[in-house]
Design a protein around this motif. Structure first.
Motif, PDB file in Angstrom:
ATOM      1  N   ASP A 108     -74.766 -23.714  48.293  1.00  0.00           N
ATOM      2  CA  ASP A 108     -73.905 -24.390  49.264  1.00  0.00           C
ATOM      3  C   ASP A 108     -74.702 -25.276  50.223  1.00  0.00           C
ATOM      4  N   SER A 109     -75.921 -25.667  49.843  1.00  0.00           N
ATOM      5  CA  SER A 109     -76.764 -26.490  50.700  1.00  0.00           C
ATOM      6  C   SER A 109     -76.728 -27.949  50.233  1.00  0.00           C
ATOM      7  N   PRO A 110     -76.060 -28.849  50.960  1.00  0.00           N
ATOM      8  CA  PRO A 110     -76.021 -30.263  50.546  1.00  0.00           C
ATOM      9  C   PRO A 110     -77.407 -30.902  50.512  1.00  0.00           C
ATOM     10  N   ALA A 111     -78.231 -30.631  51.528  1.00  0.00           N
ATOM     11  CA  ALA A 111     -79.568 -31.222  51.570  1.00  0.00           C
ATOM     12  C   ALA A 111     -80.437 -30.689  50.430  1.00  0.00           C
ATOM     13  N   GLY A 112     -80.360 -29.394  50.173  1.00  0.00           N
ATOM     14  CA  GLY A 112     -81.138 -28.817  49.084  1.00  0.00           C
ATOM     15  C   GLY A 112     -80.699 -29.327  47.730  1.00  0.00           C
ATOM     16  N   THR A 113     -79.390 -29.464  47.540  1.00  0.00           N
ATOM     17  CA  THR A 113     -78.873 -29.997  46.282  1.00  0.00           C
ATOM     18  C   THR A 113     -79.339 -31.430  46.063  1.00  0.00           C
ATOM     19  N   LEU A 114     -79.303 -32.237  47.120  1.00  0.00           N
ATOM     20  CA  LEU A 114     -79.748 -33.620  47.009  1.00  0.00           C
ATOM     21  C   LEU A 114     -81.226 -33.694  46.662  1.00  0.00           C
ATOM     22  N   ALA A 115     -82.048 -32.881  47.331  1.00  0.00           N
ATOM     23  CA  ALA A 115     -83.483 -32.885  47.057  1.00  0.00           C
ATOM     24  C   ALA A 115     -83.769 -32.471  45.616  1.00  0.00           C
ATOM     25  N   ALA A 116     -83.071 -31.442  45.139  1.00  0.00           N
ATOM     26  CA  ALA A 116     -83.273 -31.002  43.756  1.00  0.00           C
ATOM     27  C   ALA A 116     -82.826 -32.072  42.770  1.00  0.00           C
ATOM     28  N   LEU A 173     -71.968 -30.136  34.989  1.00  0.00           N
ATOM     29  CA  LEU A 173     -72.193 -30.633  33.637  1.00  0.00           C
ATOM     30  C   LEU A 173     -71.250 -31.772  33.268  1.00  0.00           C
ATOM     31  N   VAL A 174     -69.995 -31.700  33.706  1.00  0.00           N
ATOM     32  CA  VAL A 174     -69.000 -32.713  33.345  1.00  0.00           C
ATOM     33  C   VAL A 174     -68.830 -33.734  34.456  1.00  0.00           C
ATOM     34  N   GLY A 175     -68.945 -33.292  35.687  1.00  0.00           N
ATOM     35  CA  GLY A 175     -68.767 -34.171  36.829  1.00  0.00           C
ATOM     36  C   GLY A 175     -67.370 -34.064  37.415  1.00  0.00           C
ATOM     37  N   SER A 176     -67.285 -33.798  38.706  1.00  0.00           N
ATOM     38  CA  SER A 176     -65.986 -33.656  39.345  1.00  0.00           C
ATOM     39  C   SER A 176     -66.126 -33.918  40.835  1.00  0.00           C
ATOM     40  N   ALA A 177     -65.118 -34.586  41.403  1.00  0.00           N
ATOM     41  CA  ALA A 177     -65.079 -34.823  42.846  1.00  0.00           C
ATOM     42  C   ALA A 177     -64.381 -33.696  43.582  1.00  0.00           C
ATOM     43  N   GLU A 178     -63.877 -32.723  42.855  1.00  0.00           N
ATOM     44  CA  GLU A 178     -63.127 -31.626  43.461  1.00  0.00           C
ATOM     45  C   GLU A 178     -64.058 -30.669  44.196  1.00  0.00           C
ATOM     46  N   GLY A 179     -63.557 -30.102  45.270  1.00  0.00           N
ATOM     47  CA  GLY A 179     -64.298 -29.066  45.972  1.00  0.00           C
ATOM     48  C   GLY A 179     -65.283 -29.552  47.010  1.00  0.00           C
ATOM     49  N   ARG A 180     -65.391 -30.858  47.208  1.00  0.00           N
ATOM     50  CA  ARG A 180     -66.304 -31.372  48.230  1.00  0.00           C
ATOM     51  C   ARG A 180     -65.601 -31.395  49.589  1.00  0.00           C
ATOM     52  N   VAL A 181     -66.339 -31.038  50.628  1.00  0.00           N
ATOM     53  CA  VAL A 181     -65.797 -31.028  51.993  1.00  0.00           C
ATOM     54  C   VAL A 181     -66.693 -31.912  52.865  1.00  0.00           C
ATOM     55  N   TRP A 182     -66.343 -32.002  54.153  1.00  0.00           N
ATOM     56  CA  TRP A 182     -67.067 -32.910  55.038  1.00  0.00           C
ATOM     57  C   TRP A 182     -68.548 -32.567  55.138  1.00  0.00           C
ATOM     58  N   ASP A 183     -68.898 -31.289  55.052  1.00  0.00           N
ATOM     59  CA  ASP A 183     -70.308 -30.901  55.153  1.00  0.00           C
ATOM     60  C   ASP A 183     -71.135 -31.488  54.015  1.00  0.00           C
ATOM     61  N   HIS A 184     -70.560 -31.548  52.817  1.00  0.00           N
ATOM     62  CA  HIS A 184     -71.292 -32.117  51.681  1.00  0.00           C
ATOM     63  C   HIS A 184     -71.527 -33.617  51.870  1.00  0.00           C
ATOM     64  N   LEU A 185     -70.561 -34.291  52.473  1.00  0.00           N
ATOM     65  CA  LEU A 185     -70.680 -35.735  52.649  1.00  0.00           C
ATOM     66  C   LEU A 185     -71.639 -36.104  53.771  1.00  0.00           C
ATOM     67  N   GLY A 186     -71.877 -35.185  54.675  1.00  0.00           N
ATOM     68  CA  GLY A 186     -72.691 -35.506  55.838  1.00  0.00           C
ATOM     69  C   GLY A 186     -74.087 -35.977  55.499  1.00  0.00           C
ATOM     70  N   VAL A 187     -74.701 -35.408  54.465  1.00  0.00           N
ATOM     71  CA  VAL A 187     -76.070 -35.754  54.096  1.00  0.00           C
ATOM     72  C   VAL A 187     -76.092 -36.844  53.033  1.00  0.00           C
ATOM     73  N   VAL A 188     -75.347 -36.642  51.968  1.00  0.00           N
ATOM     74  CA  VAL A 188     -75.446 -37.514  50.802  1.00  0.00           C
ATOM     75  C   VAL A 188     -74.876 -38.898  51.076  1.00  0.00           C
ATOM     76  N   SER A 189     -73.844 -38.997  51.924  1.00  0.00           N
ATOM     77  CA  SER A 189     -73.227 -40.300  52.160  1.00  0.00           C
ATOM     78  C   SER A 189     -74.223 -41.289  52.751  1.00  0.00           C
ATOM     79  N   TRP A 190     -75.026 -40.843  53.710  1.00  0.00           N
ATOM     80  CA  TRP A 190     -76.023 -41.728  54.300  1.00  0.00           C
ATOM     81  C   TRP A 190     -77.080 -42.123  53.283  1.00  0.00           C
ATOM     82  N   TRP A 191     -77.459 -41.197  52.442  1.00  0.00           N
ATOM     83  CA  TRP A 191     -78.447 -41.480  51.395  1.00  0.00           C
ATOM     84  C   TRP A 191     -77.930 -42.577  50.464  1.00  0.00           C
TER      85      TRP A 191
END
Length: 331
Positions: A108-116, A173-191
């Protein structure tokens, strides 16, 4: 003409966004209550907490993949170049899954997921480049396909080895926009926004590079260094998209062709056109996925998981790929 074309695409973005928010069956008056900035009631809060983040996830992912595909096709001078064909997309997904499986990256870590995702995408892109460096950029696609197959196989093996750790593996594996909340967008959107801006600033250099190495060298642009920088930007954008929505396929392949048509060979219009077109494409694909989920909602499986966005893009992208291959073979 490019300005008029992109203005039309911007209007399409707004129309697609409204259709996306209404596609789950939301009443127009509920949507109006959300857009005034003060959501009240359960329905409006659901749209605010889930509907809007899902919309922005689709828009950002589509924009990132569209620009990444445009950069790859220009830098490699291959109309079939795409993030999923160059080892970047499957590498990013493998990076996320490996990070979660090892416990290094919290699920559940947006920053960690992005780094990985960035690390995995970079490794996948570098491996593809190393395997085919002597054959030139045109052969990178063949090596990328082989590398992508290997990386996808490793992801599947990882899932088979530790299936209990990946309850939401399908979305990666397939790709989905479902399940994302504001916390996930906080880091990745700026990137994603920052890297699109960087690629836009580099538009003249990308246009020169697309003319070939000799053309670039004659104008004083080092082709190898410029290509490496372009590929780094494509990796960063693809990793951001994968860290946000998983391995959404074929957007990076199809969108650049439409963007070049809209840009009318204007170098600085290519990146904005690709970003807007990619956003429209994935917003529409995700809206269709939500409509399909509603249509099959009476089924047993539909109550557990919706139709992934990546399924819609894969079906549409396969048709586009066939059309592109046939056009390339036509003398």
């Amino acid at each position: 003409m490019p300005f008029v074309a992109m203005l039309c695409v911007a209007v399409l973005v707004v129309a697609a966004a409204v259709a996306h928010l209404l596609s789950p069956g939301v009443a127009p008056r509920t949507l109006a209550g959300v857009l005034d900035g003060s959501p009240h009631g359960l329905a409006e809060r659901i749209v605010w907490e889930l509907g809007l983040p899902r919309l922005l996830t689709a828009a950002l992912t589509g924009a990132a993949l569209g620009v990444a595909g445009l950069v790859l096709q220009g830098a490699l001078r291959n109309p079939l170049a795409a993030p999923e064909f160059t080892g970047v997309n499957p590498g990013a997904v493998l990076g996320v899954l490996a990070g979660v499986a090892s416990g290094v990256v919290p699920a559940d870590s947006p920053a960690g997921t992005l780094a990985a995702a960035v690390l995995g995408g970079a490794v996948g892109g570098v491996l593809s480049w190393v395997f085919t460096a002597r054959g030139g950029p045109e052969r990178l696609i063949a090596g990328g396909l082989l590398c992508s197959a290997v990386l996808a196989g490793l992801s599947t093996m990882l899932l088979a080895y530790q299936p209990a750790r990946f309850g939401n593996a399908l979305r990666w594996l397939v790709g989905s926009a479902e399940g994302r909340v504001w916390d996930h967008l906080g880091v990745v959107s700026w990137w994603i926004v920052a890297w699109i801006a960087v690629m836009w600033a580099c538009s003249p250099a990308l246009a020169v590079l697309a003319g070939g190495d000799d053309h670039a060298a004659s104008l004083g642009l080092p082709p190898h260094a410029a290509r490496a920088a372009a590929l780094a930007g494509a990796v960063a954008l693809t990793a951001g998209a994968a860290g946000l929505a998983g391995a959404v396929a074929f957007v990076g392949l199809a969108v650049p062709h439409a963007a070049r048509w809209l840009a009318r060979r204007e170098p600085r219009a290519g990146v904005p056109a690709a970003a807007l077109t990619g956003a429209v494409a994935l917003i529409c694909a995700d809206a269709l996925a939500q409509v399909l989920t509603r249509l099959v909602s009476g089924g047993v499986l539909a109550q557990r998981v919706g139709v992934p966005t990546g399924v819609v893009t894969a079906l549409a992208g396969a048709a586009v790929l066939i059309a592109l291959v046939r056009r390339e073979r036509t003398p």
